[in-house]
Design a protein around this motif. Structure first.
Motif, PDB file in Angstrom:
ATOM      1  N   MET A  81       0.853  -1.165   0.000  1.00  0.00           N
ATOM      2  CA  MET A  81       0.000   0.000   0.000  1.00  0.00           C
ATOM      3  C   MET A  81       0.903   1.234   0.000  1.00  0.00           C
ATOM      4  O   MET A  81       1.528   1.542   1.012  1.00  0.00           O
ATOM      5  CB  MET A  81      -0.896  -0.078   1.234  1.00  0.00           C
ATOM      6  N   PRO A  82       0.980   1.938  -1.107  1.00  0.00           N
ATOM      7  CA  PRO A  82       1.940   3.050  -1.214  1.00  0.00           C
ATOM      8  C   PRO A  82       1.769   4.138  -0.158  1.00  0.00           C
ATOM      9  O   PRO A  82       2.736   4.591   0.419  1.00  0.00           O
ATOM     10  CB  PRO A  82       1.679   3.613  -2.609  1.00  0.00           C
ATOM     11  N   GLY A  83       0.579   4.574   0.121  1.00  0.00           N
ATOM     12  CA  GLY A  83       0.374   5.629   1.110  1.00  0.00           C
ATOM     13  C   GLY A  83       0.839   5.215   2.489  1.00  0.00           C
ATOM     14  O   GLY A  83       1.438   6.010   3.224  1.00  0.00           O
ATOM     15  N   TYR A  84       0.599   3.974   2.843  1.00  0.00           N
ATOM     16  CA  TYR A  84       1.000   3.476   4.155  1.00  0.00           C
ATOM     17  C   TYR A  84       2.525   3.379   4.246  1.00  0.00           C
ATOM     18  O   TYR A  84       3.106   3.730   5.263  1.00  0.00           O
ATOM     19  CB  TYR A  84       0.342   2.126   4.423  1.00  0.00           C
ATOM     20  N   ALA A  85       3.161   2.926   3.170  1.00  0.00           N
ATOM     21  CA  ALA A  85       4.628   2.830   3.161  1.00  0.00           C
ATOM     22  C   ALA A  85       5.252   4.217   3.319  1.00  0.00           C
ATOM     23  O   ALA A  85       6.224   4.387   4.060  1.00  0.00           O
ATOM     24  CB  ALA A  85       5.099   2.163   1.873  1.00  0.00           C
ATOM     25  N   GLU A  86       4.687   5.211   2.631  1.00  0.00           N
ATOM     26  CA  GLU A  86       5.191   6.578   2.764  1.00  0.00           C
ATOM     27  C   GLU A  86       4.978   7.109   4.177  1.00  0.00           C
ATOM     28  O   GLU A  86       5.814   7.826   4.729  1.00  0.00           O
ATOM     29  CB  GLU A  86       4.511   7.482   1.744  1.00  0.00           C
ATOM     30  N   TYR A  87       3.841   6.748   4.762  1.00  0.00           N
ATOM     31  CA  TYR A  87       3.520   7.139   6.143  1.00  0.00           C
ATOM     32  C   TYR A  87       4.580   6.592   7.102  1.00  0.00           C
ATOM     33  O   TYR A  87       5.126   7.332   7.933  1.00  0.00           O
ATOM     34  CB  TYR A  87       2.130   6.608   6.482  1.00  0.00           C
ATOM     35  N   LEU A  88       4.883   5.304   6.984  1.00  0.00           N
ATOM     36  CA  LEU A  88       5.879   4.687   7.863  1.00  0.00           C
ATOM     37  C   LEU A  88       7.262   5.290   7.652  1.00  0.00           C
ATOM     38  O   LEU A  88       8.004   5.507   8.616  1.00  0.00           O
ATOM     39  CB  LEU A  88       5.917   3.173   7.641  1.00  0.00           C
ATOM     40  N   THR A  89       7.609   5.575   6.406  1.00  0.00           N
ATOM     41  CA  THR A  89       8.903   6.186   6.102  1.00  0.00           C
ATOM     42  C   THR A  89       9.015   7.566   6.746  1.00  0.00           C
ATOM     43  O   THR A  89      10.032   7.905   7.352  1.00  0.00           O
ATOM     44  CB  THR A  89       9.108   6.286   4.576  1.00  0.00           C
ATOM     45  N   ALA A  90       7.949   8.347   6.643  1.00  0.00           N
ATOM     46  CA  ALA A  90       7.960   9.694   7.238  1.00  0.00           C
ATOM     47  C   ALA A  90       8.050   9.622   8.760  1.00  0.00           C
ATOM     48  O   ALA A  90       8.753  10.425   9.382  1.00  0.00           O
ATOM     49  CB  ALA A  90       6.716  10.460   6.811  1.00  0.00           C
ATOM     50  N   LEU A  91       7.360   8.670   9.378  1.00  0.00           N
ATOM     51  CA  LEU A  91       7.428   8.538  10.842  1.00  0.00           C
ATOM     52  C   LEU A  91       8.822   8.126  11.305  1.00  0.00           C
ATOM     53  O   LEU A  91       9.281   8.547  12.367  1.00  0.00           O
ATOM     54  CB  LEU A  91       6.414   7.507  11.337  1.00  0.00           C
ATOM     55  N   ALA A  92       9.494   7.301  10.499  1.00  0.00           N
ATOM     56  CA  ALA A  92      10.813   6.806  10.883  1.00  0.00           C
ATOM     57  C   ALA A  92      11.922   7.831  10.665  1.00  0.00           C
ATOM     58  O   ALA A  92      13.002   7.704  11.243  1.00  0.00           O
ATOM     59  CB  ALA A  92      11.137   5.534  10.089  1.00  0.00           C
ATOM     60  N   ASP A  93      11.646   8.864   9.857  1.00  0.00           N
ATOM     61  CA  ASP A  93      12.669   9.867   9.532  1.00  0.00           C
ATOM     62  C   ASP A  93      12.445  11.135  10.348  1.00  0.00           C
ATOM     63  O   ASP A  93      11.537  11.902  10.077  1.00  0.00           O
ATOM     64  CB  ASP A  93      12.592  10.183   8.037  1.00  0.00           C
ATOM     65  N   PRO A  94      13.301  11.393  11.350  1.00  0.00           N
ATOM     66  CA  PRO A  94      13.122  12.591  12.172  1.00  0.00           C
ATOM     67  C   PRO A  94      13.235  13.894  11.375  1.00  0.00           C
ATOM     68  O   PRO A  94      12.766  14.935  11.810  1.00  0.00           O
ATOM     69  CB  PRO A  94      14.241  12.509  13.212  1.00  0.00           C
ATOM     70  N   ASN A  95      13.832  13.850  10.181  1.00  0.00           N
ATOM     71  CA  ASN A  95      13.983  15.048   9.355  1.00  0.00           C
ATOM     72  C   ASN A  95      12.866  15.210   8.326  1.00  0.00           C
ATOM     73  O   ASN A  95      12.881  16.166   7.552  1.00  0.00           O
ATOM     74  CB  ASN A  95      15.340  15.027   8.633  1.00  0.00           C
ATOM     75  N   SER A  96      11.918  14.303   8.313  1.00  0.00           N
ATOM     76  CA  SER A  96      10.816  14.393   7.354  1.00  0.00           C
ATOM     77  C   SER A  96       9.964  15.625   7.655  1.00  0.00           C
ATOM     78  O   SER A  96       9.586  15.856   8.801  1.00  0.00           O
ATOM     79  CB  SER A  96       9.938  13.148   7.426  1.00  0.00           C
ATOM     80  N   PRO A  97       9.634  16.416   6.630  1.00  0.00           N
ATOM     81  CA  PRO A  97       8.806  17.607   6.874  1.00  0.00           C
ATOM     82  C   PRO A  97       7.378  17.258   7.309  1.00  0.00           C
ATOM     83  O   PRO A  97       6.693  18.084   7.909  1.00  0.00           O
ATOM     84  CB  PRO A  97       8.809  18.324   5.524  1.00  0.00           C
ATOM     85  N   ASP A  98       6.940  16.025   7.043  1.00  0.00           N
ATOM     86  CA  ASP A  98       5.574  15.612   7.391  1.00  0.00           C
ATOM     87  C   ASP A  98       5.478  14.917   8.749  1.00  0.00           C
ATOM     88  O   ASP A  98       4.387  14.674   9.246  1.00  0.00           O
ATOM     89  CB  ASP A  98       5.031  14.656   6.326  1.00  0.00           C
ATOM     90  N   ARG A  99       6.608  14.604   9.325  1.00  0.00           N
ATOM     91  CA  ARG A  99       6.625  13.760  10.524  1.00  0.00           C
ATOM     92  C   ARG A  99       5.816  14.334  11.688  1.00  0.00           C
ATOM     93  O   ARG A  99       5.007  13.627  12.295  1.00  0.00           O
ATOM     94  CB  ARG A  99       8.064  13.517  10.976  1.00  0.00           C
ATOM     95  N   ASP A 100       6.023  15.587  12.030  1.00  0.00           N
ATOM     96  CA  ASP A 100       5.320  16.173  13.180  1.00  0.00           C
ATOM     97  C   ASP A 100       3.806  16.129  12.987  1.00  0.00           C
ATOM     98  O   ASP A 100       3.065  15.802  13.910  1.00  0.00           O
ATOM     99  CB  ASP A 100       5.775  17.608  13.429  1.00  0.00           C
ATOM    100  N   GLU A 101       3.362  16.461  11.775  1.00  0.00           N
ATOM    101  CA  GLU A 101       1.925  16.432  11.492  1.00  0.00           C
ATOM    102  C   GLU A 101       1.376  15.011  11.611  1.00  0.00           C
ATOM    103  O   GLU A 101       0.313  14.788  12.189  1.00  0.00           O
ATOM    104  CB  GLU A 101       1.668  16.985  10.077  1.00  0.00           C
ATOM    105  N   LEU A 102       2.096  14.038  11.082  1.00  0.00           N
ATOM    106  CA  LEU A 102       1.648  12.647  11.144  1.00  0.00           C
ATOM    107  C   LEU A 102       1.616  12.140  12.585  1.00  0.00           C
ATOM    108  O   LEU A 102       0.713  11.399  12.962  1.00  0.00           O
ATOM    109  CB  LEU A 102       2.555  11.759  10.283  1.00  0.00           C
ATOM    110  N   LEU A 103       2.598  12.533  13.369  1.00  0.00           N
ATOM    111  CA  LEU A 103       2.633  12.104  14.767  1.00  0.00           C
ATOM    112  C   LEU A 103       1.436  12.637  15.550  1.00  0.00           C
ATOM    113  O   LEU A 103       0.927  11.961  16.448  1.00  0.00           O
ATOM    114  CB  LEU A 103       3.939  12.563  15.430  1.00  0.00           C
ATOM    115  N   ARG A 104       0.972  13.822  15.208  1.00  0.00           N
ATOM    116  CA  ARG A 104      -0.193  14.396  15.899  1.00  0.00           C
ATOM    117  C   ARG A 104      -1.468  13.594  15.651  1.00  0.00           C
ATOM    118  O   ARG A 104      -2.363  13.586  16.477  1.00  0.00           O
ATOM    119  CB  ARG A 104      -0.415  15.839  15.452  1.00  0.00           C
TER     120      ARG A 104
END
Length: 63
Positions: free
Chosen positions: A1-24
């Motif tokens: 599932m591409p969206g889910y894989a991108e989600y996990l990648t962003a959560l695992a990368d502390p430098n991802s610009p989307d990480r803080d929003e996803l964590l919320r």
């Protein structure tokens, strides 16, 4: 599932610009390695009840 894989990648990368929003928006008990088969089965059962074909009322044919 591409969206889910991108989600996990962003959560695992502390430098991802989307990480803080996803964590919320994630559950505090989120574990991508855990699959709750009971919760999935219950959700599928509920959806199948909602999406089940409705019976049609019989109407009398008038000629």
């Amino acid at each position: 599932m591409p969206g889910y894989a991108e989600y996990l990648t962003a959560l695992a990368d502390p430098n991802s610009p989307d990480r803080d929003e996803l964590l919320r928006h994630r559950s505090e008990h989120f574990d991508p390695g855990r699959v709750d088969l009971v919760a999935i089965a219950l959700a599928v059962d509920e959806l199948s009840r909602k999406w089940a074909p409705k019976s049609r009322r019989k109407t009398s044919a008038k000629h």
